[in-house]
Write a protein that holds these residues in place. Structure first.
Motif, mmCIF file in Angstrom:
data_model
loop_
_atom_site.group_PDB
_atom_site.id
_atom_site.type_symbol
_atom_site.label_atom_id
_atom_site.label_comp_id
_atom_site.label_asym_id
_atom_site.label_seq_id
_atom_site.Cartn_x
_atom_site.Cartn_y
_atom_site.Cartn_z
ATOM 1 N N MET A 96 -4.711 45.089 69.073
ATOM 2 C CA MET A 96 -5.646 43.986 69.303
ATOM 3 C C MET A 96 -6.563 43.790 68.097
ATOM 4 O O MET A 96 -6.815 42.677 67.692
ATOM 5 N N LYS A 97 -7.039 44.872 67.517
ATOM 6 C CA LYS A 97 -7.968 44.769 66.396
ATOM 7 C C LYS A 97 -7.316 44.066 65.208
ATOM 8 O O LYS A 97 -7.910 43.175 64.612
ATOM 9 N N ASP A 98 -6.071 44.446 64.853
ATOM 10 C CA ASP A 98 -5.404 43.808 63.730
ATOM 11 C C ASP A 98 -5.168 42.325 63.999
ATOM 12 O O ASP A 98 -5.265 41.507 63.090
ATOM 13 N N GLY A 99 -4.884 41.977 65.257
ATOM 14 C CA GLY A 99 -4.699 40.574 65.607
ATOM 15 C C GLY A 99 -5.961 39.768 65.379
ATOM 16 O O GLY A 99 -5.923 38.641 64.870
ATOM 17 N N ASP A 146 0.664 48.487 54.234
ATOM 18 C CA ASP A 146 0.710 49.831 54.805
ATOM 19 C C ASP A 146 1.128 49.692 56.256
ATOM 20 O O ASP A 146 0.800 48.708 56.918
ATOM 21 N N GLU A 147 1.814 50.716 56.765
ATOM 22 C CA GLU A 147 2.194 50.656 58.171
ATOM 23 C C GLU A 147 0.966 50.593 59.054
ATOM 24 O O GLU A 147 0.887 49.818 59.994
ATOM 25 N N TYR A 148 -0.035 51.404 58.757
ATOM 26 C CA TYR A 148 -1.316 51.381 59.460
ATOM 27 C C TYR A 148 -2.408 51.352 58.401
ATOM 28 O O TYR A 148 -2.917 52.390 58.001
ATOM 29 N N PRO A 149 -2.751 50.171 57.918
ATOM 30 C CA PRO A 149 -3.697 50.105 56.794
ATOM 31 C C PRO A 149 -5.081 50.640 57.165
ATOM 32 O O PRO A 149 -5.592 50.381 58.242
ATOM 33 N N ASP A 150 -5.642 51.425 56.262
ATOM 34 C CA ASP A 150 -7.003 51.914 56.434
ATOM 35 C C ASP A 150 -7.927 50.890 55.809
ATOM 36 O O ASP A 150 -8.287 50.976 54.649
ATOM 37 N N HIS A 151 -8.281 49.896 56.594
ATOM 38 C CA HIS A 151 -9.041 48.791 56.053
ATOM 39 C C HIS A 151 -10.537 48.938 56.276
ATOM 40 O O HIS A 151 -11.295 48.082 55.887
ATOM 41 N N ASP A 152 -10.967 50.002 56.920
ATOM 42 C CA ASP A 152 -12.394 50.306 57.055
ATOM 43 C C ASP A 152 -13.172 49.184 57.760
ATOM 44 O O ASP A 152 -14.333 48.954 57.461
ATOM 45 N N VAL A 153 -12.520 48.474 58.676
ATOM 46 C CA VAL A 153 -13.199 47.455 59.464
ATOM 47 C C VAL A 153 -13.484 48.063 60.835
ATOM 48 O O VAL A 153 -12.582 48.296 61.613
ATOM 49 N N THR A 154 -14.760 48.323 61.077
ATOM 50 C CA THR A 154 -15.155 48.891 62.359
ATOM 51 C C THR A 154 -15.270 47.784 63.404
ATOM 52 O O THR A 154 -15.276 46.596 63.062
ATOM 53 N N GLU A 155 -15.387 48.180 64.654
ATOM 54 C CA GLU A 155 -15.565 47.196 65.725
ATOM 55 C C GLU A 155 -16.834 46.380 65.508
ATOM 56 O O GLU A 155 -16.850 45.169 65.748
ATOM 57 N N ASP A 156 -17.907 47.033 65.038
ATOM 58 C CA ASP A 156 -19.165 46.318 64.784
ATOM 59 C C ASP A 156 -18.999 45.250 63.697
ATOM 60 O O ASP A 156 -19.501 44.133 63.829
ATOM 61 N N ILE A 157 -18.319 45.617 62.621
ATOM 62 C CA ILE A 157 -18.083 44.655 61.547
ATOM 63 C C ILE A 157 -17.236 43.497 62.060
ATOM 64 O O ILE A 157 -17.549 42.329 61.821
ATOM 65 N N LEU A 158 -16.175 43.821 62.781
ATOM 66 C CA LEU A 158 -15.298 42.781 63.289
ATOM 67 C C LEU A 158 -16.038 41.848 64.248
ATOM 68 O O LEU A 158 -15.915 40.624 64.151
ATOM 69 N N VAL A 199 -18.223 39.511 62.217
ATOM 70 C CA VAL A 199 -17.456 38.482 61.510
ATOM 71 C C VAL A 199 -16.892 37.456 62.491
ATOM 72 O O VAL A 199 -16.860 36.258 62.182
ATOM 73 N N ILE A 200 -16.484 37.896 63.661
ATOM 74 C CA ILE A 200 -16.017 36.943 64.679
ATOM 75 C C ILE A 200 -17.137 35.967 65.025
ATOM 76 O O ILE A 200 -16.915 34.753 65.105
ATOM 77 N N LYS A 201 -18.350 36.474 65.203
ATOM 78 C CA LYS A 201 -19.489 35.599 65.514
ATOM 79 C C LYS A 201 -19.731 34.605 64.385
ATOM 80 O O LYS A 201 -19.963 33.418 64.618
ATOM 81 N N ARG A 202 -19.691 35.076 63.141
ATOM 82 C CA ARG A 202 -19.898 34.190 61.982
ATOM 83 C C ARG A 202 -18.783 33.149 61.911
ATOM 84 O O ARG A 202 -19.027 31.972 61.636
ATOM 85 N N THR A 203 -17.566 33.558 62.164
ATOM 86 C CA THR A 203 -16.420 32.644 62.126
ATOM 87 C C THR A 203 -16.573 31.543 63.165
ATOM 88 O O THR A 203 -16.419 30.352 62.862
ATOM 89 N N LEU A 204 -16.889 31.921 64.386
ATOM 90 C CA LEU A 204 -17.069 30.931 65.454
ATOM 91 C C LEU A 204 -18.218 29.982 65.148
ATOM 92 O O LEU A 204 -18.127 28.778 65.394
ATOM 93 N N GLU A 205 -19.285 30.525 64.567
ATOM 94 C CA GLU A 205 -20.427 29.693 64.181
ATOM 95 C C GLU A 205 -20.008 28.645 63.160
ATOM 96 O O GLU A 205 -20.349 27.461 63.288
ATOM 97 N N GLN A 206 -19.256 29.063 62.157
ATOM 98 C CA GLN A 206 -18.842 28.136 61.096
ATOM 99 C C GLN A 206 -17.846 27.094 61.605
ATOM 100 O O GLN A 206 -17.894 25.944 61.199
#
Length: 109
Positions: free
Chosen positions: A1-4, A81-93, A96-103
């Motif tokens: 779900m997170k990667d999606g 990467d099969e499981y990329p270590d992208h360092d995006v935490t749930e808080d960051i995501l 960013v979702i809130k900012r995206t929806l706002e824009q």
């Protein structure tokens, strides 16, 4: 779900005219790249999308988080990467979702 969610945010920012280059780069190195700004993409004649400008983006307090999610989205889409270590935490995501929806609400007319 997170990667999606990450990939969806990346795609939406691209529609808003903001892209990040991160091909074959570690996330920390890629974060030093500036985003690219261009015309937003329009699919129908019935609505338009006002693209985000470089100046507007520079004023976002969470611009580094947006960049991080976009880079992570690039890596997910490219299957670098099969499981990329992208360092995006749930808080960051969530932020960013809130900012995206706002824009989206502001820019689609």
């Amino acid at each position: 779900m997170k990667d999606g969610a990450i990939v969806t945010c990346r795609s939406l920012w691209e529609l808003l005219g903001v892209t990040m280059y991160s091909k074959n780069q570690e996330a920390q190195v890629a974060l030093m790249n500036p985003p690219r700004f261009g015309a937003a993409i329009s699919f129908l004649e019935d609505f338009s999308i006002q693209p985000v400008t470089e100046l507007e983006f520079s004023k976002f307090p969470d611009k580094e988080e947006v960049k991080k999610v976009m880079i992570a989205g690039n890596k997910c889409v490219a299957h670098i990467d099969e499981y990329p270590d992208h360092d995006v935490t749930e808080d960051i995501l969530d932020q960013v979702i809130k900012r995206t929806l706002e824009q989206i609400e502001i820019r689609i007319t």
